[in-house]
Every structure is written in C-alpha cells, then in structure tokens.
Write a protein that holds these residues in place. Structure first.
Motif, short mmCIF file in Angstrom:
data_model
loop_
_atom_site.label_atom_id
_atom_site.label_comp_id
_atom_site.label_asym_id
_atom_site.label_seq_id
_atom_site.Cartn_x
_atom_site.Cartn_y
_atom_site.Cartn_z
N ALA A 63 5.28 10.04 -4.41
CA ALA A 63 4.10 11.10 -5.02
C ALA A 63 4.56 12.27 -5.84
O ALA A 63 3.62 13.08 -6.48
CB ALA A 63 3.18 11.27 -3.99
N ALA A 64 5.99 12.92 -6.27
CA ALA A 64 6.29 13.34 -6.52
C ALA A 64 6.07 13.38 -8.39
O ALA A 64 5.86 14.54 -8.72
CB ALA A 64 7.43 13.72 -6.34
N ALA A 86 0.89 -1.32 -0.06
CA ALA A 86 0.11 -0.21 -0.15
C ALA A 86 0.94 0.83 0.38
O ALA A 86 0.84 2.40 -0.65
CB ALA A 86 -0.70 -0.08 1.15
N VAL A 87 1.79 1.61 0.98
CA VAL A 87 2.95 3.05 0.79
C VAL A 87 3.30 2.48 -0.01
O VAL A 87 3.60 3.86 -0.70
CB VAL A 87 3.80 2.48 2.10
N GLU A 112 -8.24 6.32 3.79
CA GLU A 112 -8.52 5.83 2.24
C GLU A 112 -7.93 6.41 1.11
O GLU A 112 -7.17 5.73 0.11
CB GLU A 112 -10.12 5.64 2.36
N ARG A 113 -8.15 7.59 0.92
CA ARG A 113 -7.62 8.00 -0.49
C ARG A 113 -5.67 8.92 -0.03
O ARG A 113 -5.24 8.20 -1.19
CB ARG A 113 -8.15 9.43 -0.32
N VAL A 114 -5.71 9.02 1.00
CA VAL A 114 -4.25 8.66 0.82
C VAL A 114 -3.10 7.83 1.46
O VAL A 114 -2.40 7.37 1.31
CB VAL A 114 -3.72 9.74 1.39
N TRP A 115 -3.65 7.11 2.57
CA TRP A 115 -2.59 6.16 3.05
C TRP A 115 -2.91 4.18 1.99
O TRP A 115 -2.83 3.55 2.66
CB TRP A 115 -2.99 5.48 4.49
N THR A 159 3.96 11.46 0.85
CA THR A 159 2.97 11.61 2.15
C THR A 159 2.34 12.69 1.89
O THR A 159 0.86 12.94 1.93
CB THR A 159 2.57 10.27 2.82
N GLU A 160 2.76 13.93 2.81
CA GLU A 160 2.45 14.61 2.78
C GLU A 160 1.89 15.53 1.40
O GLU A 160 0.54 16.18 1.34
CB GLU A 160 3.22 16.22 3.68
N MET A 161 2.36 15.68 0.44
CA MET A 161 2.44 15.70 -0.78
C MET A 161 1.31 15.39 -0.86
O MET A 161 0.18 15.87 -1.79
CB MET A 161 2.87 15.25 -2.28
#
Length: 235
Positions: free
Chosen positions: A131-132, A116-117, A193-196, A170-172
């Motif tokens: 995510a960048a 997931a990460v 749900e959406r970010v993690w 993750t912050e982004m």
C-alpha cells in the motif's frame, strides 16, 4: 506477470502437502516449511510475496515468526489458527499479521483470502511494494494535516511532529480511510470492506487490533472509539 511466491509454514505433513498442492493448482509458487526456524531462513533467502504461518509450529511458533518477519519487512502475513476464539488470533494480529484464517479451511477460501490481501497490498511481484505504492480510492491527493499529524496521500508517507512514522501497508490503508472522512464515524463492517476487501463480513477483531496498532504509532487519542458504532479520526 510474475508468479506469486508463497511461504507456507505448517508442521502437519498432510495439511502442508494438501495445501501446497491446492495453492500450486491456483498458480502460486509455494515454499513449504515444517517449523518456524526453517521458515525464517526461507523467508530471508527467498523474500516471498506473502507468508502463511500456522500459529502452532515447532522451533519458533508462528506468532514469534510473524514478529521477526515484521521487523524486517512489510510483506503481507496471514496467520492460520485451529481455533477461531483462541487468544492466538489476537496475538498473531498484534505481532503484525494482516489477517488470519481458521483451520480447517476450504482451499478456495484460503485462495480468496490470499488474493484479497495481495490486492490491497498492490502486489507487484515482491514484498515491500504494497500500500506504500498504492493510493486509496477514498483519500484526496496531497498532504492532509491533523494537528501534528501529516498524511501524504501521494507519497504514501506519514509524519508526526515532523518525524516519519513507519506503517505497514494495511495500517496505511486504514489511516487513509480515516483521513478521507475525519470526524465521521466508520463502522467496523465498512472498514473490513474498504481496507480488508471483505464483501462477506469478517471478524471485527482484525479491525480492533489494527486500530490499536495504529494508535500506538500516531497517538492513542487520535482515533476515537464510538461505542456501538465504530471509530473516527479526530478532525
């Protein structure tokens, strides 16, 4: 596809060996180290795709190691803690960890959390490609402006008063989720749900600590807490 290289720092011989075997059976390449100092050396030499750090390891504890890694890289970090209610969980997240898993853990749960990460980091075989380099499904393309804050959803860059703001992947992703719905209250469960990428619930402390970290970078008053509901980005 390139194999995923995992740095695993754990001082318990039995846990280290058993977990290493479990991860290798799932196709990961694992470098296992028994203490924080050797873990840091291995990280710098091998540049793994993800780091699993036990909180309580000798030489340099996992929280300090996480902080050192985060100073040098945006590689995803998962902390391993023996106690779900331990202050160590929060300390690890504040040090820059992206998630945590409580020991004892089932091997399949750990693998699912790792995958997931890596998915949300847009894993492409190496650190720093997270995510960048990934566009959030919910963010519009282009530059979004919120006062002196600019979010470039194509270039994955953030500027505050014209100065670049360094965010972890993750912050982004968290900021992109807020930016997609300014003024709208987003619940902790939705953010998990959406970010993690959690579809089974999770510890909302992960959200709370990341929101606080994001606030320190983009402005404490930029994200508002709506008690009993969640958070919203001020439009």
């Amino acid at each position: 596809m390139a194999e995923t290289h995992v740095l695993f720092v754990e001082d318990d011989d039995v846990i280290r060996e058993a977990t290493t075997l479990a991860l290798e059976r799932d196709g990961f390449v694992v470098t296992a180290m028994p203490d924080g100092l050797s873990g840091l050396e291995s990280f710098r030499a091998d540049r793994p795709d993800i780091a699993l750090l036990d909180v309580m390891v000798p030489g340099m504890d996992g929280v300090s190691l996480c902080r050192r890694i985060r100073d040098e890289s945006t590689v995803p970090v998962i902390m391993l803690s023996a106690r779900a209610d331990s202050i160590d969980v929060v300390l690890g997240l504040e040090a820059g960890a992206d998630d945590y898993v409580t020991k004892p853990f089932d091997g399949s749960v750990l693998v699912a959390r790792i995958r997931a990460v890596l998915r949300r980091f847009g894993h492409a075989g190496g650190p720093g490609n997270g995510a960048a380099a990934e566009e959030s499904d919910s963010a519009e393309r282009g530059v979004l402006s919120f006062g002196d804050l600019e979010v470039d959803t194509e270039g994955m860059e953030v500027r505050k008063a014209g100065a670049p703001v360094a965010l972890t992947p993750t912050e982004m992703r968290l900021l992109l989720e807020f930016s997609s719905a300014p003024g709208t209250v987003l619940s902790r469960d939705r953010l998990l749900e959406r970010v993690w990428d959690y579809d089974w619930g999770g510890d909302t402390r992960v959200v709370d600590v990341h929101v606080q970290r994001l606030r320190t970078k983009i402005g404490q008053d930029r994200i508002e807490t709506v008690r009993g509901f969640g958070y919203k980005l001020k439009a």
